[in-house]
Scaffold this active site. Structure first.
Site, short mmCIF file in Angstrom:
data_model
loop_
_atom_site.label_atom_id
_atom_site.label_comp_id
_atom_site.label_asym_id
_atom_site.label_seq_id
_atom_site.Cartn_x
_atom_site.Cartn_y
_atom_site.Cartn_z
N ASP A 86 14.26 -2.70 -69.88
CA ASP A 86 15.59 -2.91 -69.31
C ASP A 86 15.91 -1.70 -68.44
OD1 ASP A 86 18.03 -3.92 -68.63
OD2 ASP A 86 18.67 -4.39 -70.65
C1 BGC Z 1 20.89 -5.51 -68.31
C2 BGC Z 1 19.81 -6.52 -68.04
C3 BGC Z 1 19.70 -6.76 -66.56
C4 BGC Z 1 19.39 -5.43 -65.90
C5 BGC Z 1 19.18 -5.54 -64.40
C6 BGC Z 1 20.73 -4.24 -67.48
O1 BGC Z 1 21.82 -3.40 -67.57
O2 BGC Z 1 20.92 -5.20 -69.68
O3 BGC Z 1 20.07 -7.70 -68.74
O4 BGC Z 1 18.75 -7.72 -66.28
O5 BGC Z 1 20.46 -4.54 -66.13
O6 BGC Z 1 20.34 -5.77 -63.73
#
Ligand code: BGC
Length: 758
Positions: free
Chosen positions: A289
């Protein structure tokens, strides 16, 4: 721009590999290996590096600082994919750099969070889950893929398949609720919708099952918090939607921000290598993530960036999203012999394979067609699909004396509330690719029915600033406590036949980082509702929110309540059609609604305890101040018509592992309108080698019936449906007695029993 000499050599080498020369071998695998053999270590590591879009690619290139460094990396082939770059112009400009200016010309993948639509927004995922309509959900993901791919996106970070039992957690809006069975089917439907039957088509996108694993179980629902759950819950509740995603062919899996039993999941080799790869056989890409490789340092797990890179790669995380750690540290770890280059090769193979699967090696610009982008975005077909999905997502929670549907003529309607004319909140918080204020408001939707008179009053404010950020400033608090609109709202309600009150959460009150300690209707909105109730008790409460709320007062006093979540672009049209009965609501809650925040975690498939009660003495498992039961159970939702269940029957009482049992129930529409019922089948395993839930959803059917129509609804029960992760740490069934319940929600009480024998 000119394609470099090296890029030509590269292309020549790859194209010269043809099917005849590799009969019976994996052609893509051979091409991948061939590319790998051309790559320097830096270039390989570059494939594992994902950057967020960092400059306006259609303008001048950056000339100093961090951005310049990233830009230089891009040109050196040190970036494998990017996120948050949007639209054909931007993406083409960057893809041209990758293809024409890097040594090998390897195309980039462009990822975006297409969570519930791209430009046109569908209902938020928990709302879609309330439809229980897998075809419609698949279709919704399909049009999101069509729209986003037309704008150049090839990879989405959806679906979120995290189960959660805690409405305080802001991200429950992004999931499919609390039940692993329903959530598994929905995960598969969404993946099918995004990926279609062929990833290499220009209108499909690679999907991502996220966040592996157990991110939805953060303590107290506070985002990013510690997760500490046992093996039983992990396997029986958290894992099934991931398994289903893998079976559906999901291209990638994203790790989470959380730790799990003391180990941050991004560096958790037991679950990534041990479970995801070795046990389930997942061969796709694992991406961290955002910054979760780096976050292992503040977790107190990785000692520094070098150590974070080591832990993440050894665990099996292939791509580092925005920690900038792989690109800086992996080479040193190899040179210092801390990790083996083979680990890098393994990851790069997967990434290159995904690029092949997406067809990017055949044509890196295949998604990039300006004309198509213009034609597809916001097209009427897409709007129409979103509208169908939105209507099916609405849940009717209460409808005393059939207050709904509304008459279409000669009514004076007071339409009250800060969300009644809001074109922004209904879009939810995941709208990075869409435009603000583009939802059809309830006022707009209702105004299309012109037989009634509508008096609109805002009445109160929402709690947040228009930028969606909670600021605890004096101004906001004053604004939020402002009751100056109450008088006009009261006057409007007093002189109307009926009041429709549209209140709930601001679109940015749920979502990532938006946990709440209270789940009441925010600000003075409940006071507003109470004031209106004093002058006119014919009220339809229309709720918009991204999580289950505490609706105890409303449930006791307000005759009609519609849960509309955040329905996206077509919000007002969907709500108006439901209010006027042009669509008879059929949604069912995918998550339990508590009576109070103190009941959380509350979910229907809980265990029994040794003191289930109720008992006359105090010593049983209960609260002394409120009942154990929720306000609205999982699976609950009414219709404008009424359904009667009777004659539950099963064709055998003893079943061996090879047999199936046929179960059927008679469903009758005993109301006056055509309607759809979600017939739900629950099973209780009475005894197990581990304690078992009081019941578990095991099947459901969507049945449309005309008034007066009856139909037998059949289910088949087979041994695999009875398996669970048991004390031997296997997924298997155990012989013994089972109870079957069929009905309209998780309180279903028509019951039969059978015994499983070996
Ligand atoms: C989130 C993810 C997301 C990623 C990219 C993160 O803060 O937890 O679910 O896909 O950002 O935007």
């Amino acid at each position: 721009m000119k394609t470099t000499f090296f890029a030509y050599i590269f292309l020549f080498k790859i194209l010269s590999i043809n099917a005849q020369s590799v009969v019976n071998k994996d052609l893509v695998g051979i091409k991948v290996d061939s590319i790998l053999s051309l790559m320097t270590l830096d270039e390989k590591i570059g494939q594992m590096n994902q950057y967020n879009g960092f400059w306006d690619a259609t303008g001048p290139s950056p000339d100093s600082g961090e951005q310049l460094k990233k830009y230089e990396s891009l040109k050196k082939g040190l970036v494998g994919s990017m996120l948050n770059v949007r639209g054909v112009d931007e993406i083409s400009a960057i893809q041209k750099i990758a293809v024409n200016q890097t040594r090998l010309g390897i195309p980039l993948i462009f990822a975006n969070d297409v969570i519930h639509g791209y430009k046109t927004l569908s209902p938020i995922p928990i709302a879609e889950a309330a439809s229980w309509d897998l075809k419609e959900i698949e279709n919704s993901a399909r049009i999101a893929a069509i729209e986003s791919s037309a704008a150049g996106t090839n990879w989405t970070f959806a679906p979120m398949v995290d189960i959660s039992r805690d409405p305080r957690w802001g991200r429950v809006m992004e999931g499919a609720g609390e039940d692993p069975f329903l959530a598994s089917l929905i995960a598969a439907a969404r993946i099918k919708g995004f990926q279609g039957d062929d990833l290499s088509k220009h209108n499909t996108v690679a999907a991502t099952a996220k966040h592996f694993a157990a991110y939805g179980f953060s303590e107290s629902g506070r985002d990013y918090n510690t997760v500490d759950i046992g093996d039983n819950t992990l396997n029986n509740i958290v894992y099934p939607p991931f398994i289903s995603s893998i079976e559906a062919g999901v291209a990638s899996v994203m790790t989470g921000f959380n730790d799990l039993d003391g180990i941050p999941v991004t560096g958790n080799s037991d679950i990534i290598k041990g479970i995801l790869r070795d046990k389930w056989g997942f061969e796709g890409v694992v991406i961290s993530d955002w910054g979760s490789v780096r976050e292992m340092i503040p977790h107190g797990f990785a000692k520094n960036a070098d150590n974070a890179a080591e832990l993440a790669i050894k665990a099996g995380t292939d791509i580092d999203m925005e920690s900038n750690i792989y690109v800086r540290k992996l080479k040193k770890l190899i040179n210092d012999k801390i990790i083996d280059e083979k680990l890098i090769d393994q990851s790069v193979r997967k990434i290159l394979r995904l690029k092949f699967d997406l067809g990017l090696f055949d044509d890196p610009f295949k998604y990039l067609d300006k004309e198509r982008e213009k034609k597809v975005l916001n097209s009427p077909e897409i709007q129409n699909t979103v509208l169908q999905m939105a209507k099916k997502s609405i849940v009717l929670l209460k409808n005393s004396n059939s207050l709904l549907p509304l008459k279409k003529e000669n009514l004076k309607i007071a339409l009250i509330g800060p969300l009644a004319n809001d074109k922004n909140s209904p879009l939810g918080n995941w709208r990075t690719n869409s435009d603000n204020n583009t939802a059809v408001s309830v006022l707009e939707g209702m105004s299309k029915y012109d037989g009634n008179e509508i008096i609109y009053e805002k009445g109160a404010n929402l709690i947040l600033n228009s930028d969606g950020v909670v600021k605890f400033s004096e101004k906001i608090i004053l604004n939020q406590n402002d009751k100056s609109g109450f008088d006009s709202a009261r006057i409007a309600a007093a002189k109307s036949d009926i009041a429709i009150v549209v209140i709930g959460e601001d679109g940015f009150q749920s979502g990532e980082g938006r946990s709440r300690s209270e789940i009441a209707i925010p600000g003075v909105q409940l006071d507003l509702l109470k004031e209106i109730f004093k002058v006119n008790n014919k009220i339809v409460l229309v709720l918009m929110n991204g999580r289950p709320l505490d609706l105890s007062w409303a449930d006791e006093n307000i005759p009609a309540i519609l849960e509309t979540w955040q329905l996206g672009t077509q919000t007002g049209n969907a709500i108006a059609q439901v209010l006027y009965g042009d669509y008879n609501p059929s949604g069912k809650l995918p998550m339990t609604f508590p009576r109070s925040v103190g009941q959380i975690p509350i979910y229907y498939n809980h265990k029994s305890t040794g003191r289930p009660g109720p008992k006359k003495v105090v010593f049983w498992s209960h609260f002394n101040d409120i009942p154990n039961t929720p306000l609205y159970p999982f699976g609950y939702g009414l219709s404008y018509t009424r359904f009667k269940y009777s004659n539950l029957s099963i064709d055998k009482k003893l079943m061996n592992v090879k047999q199936t049992i046929n179960v059927s129930v008679l469903l009758e529409n005993i109301g006056k309108l055509k309607g759809r019922e979600v017939v739900q089948l629950y099973i209780k395993d009475k005894f197990g080698s581990t304690t078992r839930p009081v019941k578990e959803l095991k099947g459901f059917k969507l049945i449309d019936l005309e008034p007066g129509e009856k139909r037998r609804v059949d289910f088949k029960i087979s041994e695999p449906m009875l398996r669970f992760y048991n004390a031997k740490k296997n997924w298997e069934s155990e012989q013994g007695v089972f109870e079957i319940f069929i009905g309209s929600d998780s309180n279903a009480d028509l019951k039969e029993t059978f015994e499983l024998i070996r």
